[in-house]
Design a protein around this motif. Sequence first.
Motif, mmCIF file in Angstrom:
data_model
loop_
_atom_site.group_PDB
_atom_site.id
_atom_site.type_symbol
_atom_site.label_atom_id
_atom_site.label_comp_id
_atom_site.label_asym_id
_atom_site.label_seq_id
_atom_site.Cartn_x
_atom_site.Cartn_y
_atom_site.Cartn_z
ATOM 1 N N GLY A 288 0.818 -1.211 0.000
ATOM 2 C CA GLY A 288 0.000 0.000 0.000
ATOM 3 C C GLY A 288 0.845 1.252 0.000
ATOM 4 O O GLY A 288 2.071 1.209 -0.150
ATOM 5 N N ASN A 289 0.192 2.372 0.151
ATOM 6 C CA ASN A 289 0.893 3.657 0.194
ATOM 7 C C ASN A 289 0.072 4.674 0.970
ATOM 8 O O ASN A 289 -1.158 4.569 1.074
ATOM 9 N N GLU A 290 0.770 5.625 1.550
ATOM 10 C CA GLU A 290 0.139 6.731 2.260
ATOM 11 C C GLU A 290 0.937 7.996 1.993
ATOM 12 O O GLU A 290 2.118 7.938 1.645
ATOM 13 N N ILE A 291 0.286 9.127 2.182
ATOM 14 C CA ILE A 291 0.950 10.415 2.096
ATOM 15 C C ILE A 291 0.956 11.032 3.489
ATOM 16 O O ILE A 291 -0.085 11.136 4.124
ATOM 17 N N VAL A 292 2.141 11.396 3.968
ATOM 18 C CA VAL A 292 2.276 12.038 5.266
ATOM 19 C C VAL A 292 2.893 13.414 5.056
ATOM 20 O O VAL A 292 3.462 13.704 4.003
ATOM 21 N N MET A 293 2.764 14.256 6.062
ATOM 22 C CA MET A 293 3.306 15.607 5.973
ATOM 23 C C MET A 293 4.540 15.717 6.869
ATOM 24 O O MET A 293 4.519 15.328 8.033
ATOM 25 N N VAL A 294 5.611 16.234 6.306
ATOM 26 C CA VAL A 294 6.852 16.491 7.042
ATOM 27 C C VAL A 294 7.184 17.962 6.870
ATOM 28 O O VAL A 294 7.467 18.410 5.760
ATOM 29 N N ASN A 295 7.109 18.717 7.951
ATOM 30 C CA ASN A 295 7.328 20.168 7.889
ATOM 31 C C ASN A 295 6.425 20.806 6.833
ATOM 32 O O ASN A 295 6.867 21.636 6.030
ATOM 33 N N ASN A 296 5.174 20.371 6.829
ATOM 34 C CA ASN A 296 4.140 20.899 5.919
ATOM 35 C C ASN A 296 4.389 20.568 4.456
ATOM 36 O O ASN A 296 3.812 21.195 3.560
ATOM 37 N N LEU A 297 5.251 19.584 4.200
ATOM 38 C CA LEU A 297 5.495 19.138 2.831
ATOM 39 C C LEU A 297 5.085 17.681 2.703
ATOM 40 O O LEU A 297 5.302 16.879 3.618
ATOM 41 N N TRP B 257 4.907 0.659 0.659
ATOM 42 C CA TRP B 257 5.452 -0.508 1.348
ATOM 43 C C TRP B 257 4.971 -1.804 0.694
ATOM 44 O O TRP B 257 3.896 -1.862 0.102
ATOM 45 N N ASP B 258 5.797 -2.821 0.807
ATOM 46 C CA ASP B 258 5.463 -4.184 0.410
ATOM 47 C C ASP B 258 6.123 -5.111 1.423
ATOM 48 O O ASP B 258 7.327 -5.333 1.380
ATOM 49 N N VAL B 259 5.339 -5.632 2.371
ATOM 50 C CA VAL B 259 5.871 -6.495 3.434
ATOM 51 C C VAL B 259 5.400 -7.934 3.244
ATOM 52 O O VAL B 259 5.333 -8.708 4.194
ATOM 53 N N GLY C 80 7.133 14.804 -2.127
ATOM 54 C CA GLY C 80 6.203 15.305 -3.139
ATOM 55 C C GLY C 80 5.298 14.220 -3.674
ATOM 56 O O GLY C 80 5.130 13.156 -3.075
ATOM 57 N N PHE C 81 4.682 14.499 -4.817
ATOM 58 C CA PHE C 81 3.758 13.567 -5.441
ATOM 59 C C PHE C 81 4.375 12.984 -6.702
ATOM 60 O O PHE C 81 5.238 13.597 -7.331
ATOM 61 N N LEU C 82 3.923 11.776 -7.079
ATOM 62 C CA LEU C 82 4.351 11.205 -8.346
ATOM 63 C C LEU C 82 3.866 12.082 -9.494
ATOM 64 O O LEU C 82 2.721 12.533 -9.512
ATOM 65 N N GLU C 83 4.745 12.281 -10.485
ATOM 66 C CA GLU C 83 4.417 13.211 -11.567
ATOM 67 C C GLU C 83 3.271 12.745 -12.446
ATOM 68 O O GLU C 83 2.603 13.529 -13.088
ATOM 69 N N HIS C 84 3.015 11.403 -12.479
ATOM 70 C CA HIS C 84 2.022 10.906 -13.435
ATOM 71 C C HIS C 84 0.592 11.039 -12.934
ATOM 72 O O HIS C 84 -0.341 10.716 -13.620
ATOM 73 N N THR C 85 0.410 11.511 -11.702
ATOM 74 C CA THR C 85 -0.947 11.666 -11.206
ATOM 75 C C THR C 85 -1.107 12.997 -10.509
ATOM 76 O O THR C 85 -0.218 13.450 -9.798
ATOM 77 N N ASN C 86 -2.228 13.649 -10.712
ATOM 78 C CA ASN C 86 -2.519 14.907 -10.048
ATOM 79 C C ASN C 86 -3.377 14.705 -8.810
ATOM 80 O O ASN C 86 -3.727 15.661 -8.130
ATOM 81 N N ASP C 87 -3.769 13.481 -8.564
ATOM 82 C CA ASP C 87 -4.637 13.184 -7.433
ATOM 83 C C ASP C 87 -3.809 12.674 -6.270
ATOM 84 O O ASP C 87 -3.284 11.563 -6.307
ATOM 85 N N PRO C 88 -3.614 13.473 -5.190
ATOM 86 C CA PRO C 88 -2.789 13.036 -4.074
ATOM 87 C C PRO C 88 -3.357 11.842 -3.345
ATOM 88 O O PRO C 88 -2.652 11.187 -2.589
#
Length: 301
Positions: free
Chosen positions: A219-228, A234-236, A256-264
């Motif tokens: 899976g994957n998640e987006i977290v914020m580090v210093n507002n970025l 992960w693959d366990v 940041g975000f992957l360039e191929h998608t605009n949907d975070p």
Amino acid sequence: MPMPLSIPEPPPTENASKDKVTNKDASQNFATYVYQAKVAESFRSVSVTWCKNTTEHFVSMSVEKPFDENKLTCKIDLESGQSWGKKGLKSFEIEGARVDIFWDFRHAKFSMNPQPCSGYYVALVYKKEVLLLLGDLENDAYTRTKSKPSLEEATLLSKKENVHGKKLFCTRAMLEEGKPEHDVVIETSLSGPDDPEMWISIDGMLASRIMNLNWKFRGNEIVMVNNLPVQIFWDVHDWLFNDIGSGPALFIFKPGFLEHTNDPNSREWTERSEGSSKYDLIEENPSTGSFFHFLYAWRTD
């Protein structure tokens, strides 16, 4: 046009099932940094590998040769008992031009990692310009090479490394461009009466808690580090469904975000990886124009 992306294979490692490592002693034994630098008027991939295991301790620097699978490589033995063996120069030719690699490890200080923490430099020099400089002895490097900094700095594209542990896996990752690396800790609870879980902390703060790993082993998640934003993949699968030491878990950290998608909140990563033993989404490829940190975590018990 960007090249298709695929996941890289893990770097070599010792047989984790034969060489047990405790949490206290768990450390990196292999780390590869891939840079893009302008060498001989062309942008080329420069790989720097630090390795420390039971048989050897070295650093190697390889420069890509266009249209040639063979790279120009300089390997430096870091276990040399003689001080004169820890300072040197190697030169080679690319397209008729001389390229030099200077190094000095006479005063290098090491911790648990394969690379020194201070007291060294490694410099890649072309036409009196330092294209890539590693280490903290910058003044010594410029004095010895009689060169100046390049107007086009090398760009760090990716970092790959192995870590070993039982329940705790630690690394340092570049999550903000131009800023110091952050401390990343992955803690697991894979056995017991409760469902397996995993916690990912950044600089001592809990960034993500993944529950029900039997169902969410990829899976994957987006977290914020210093507002970025920072993406964590992960693959366990091998941790949960294969014998210990048969294969590592894979973690990828990307600012940041992957360039191929605009949907975070895109679930493309999860959807494309379901039913697959290997991801085919990401590779440390200069055409992506962004940095990836690949962490291969090997369980030892």
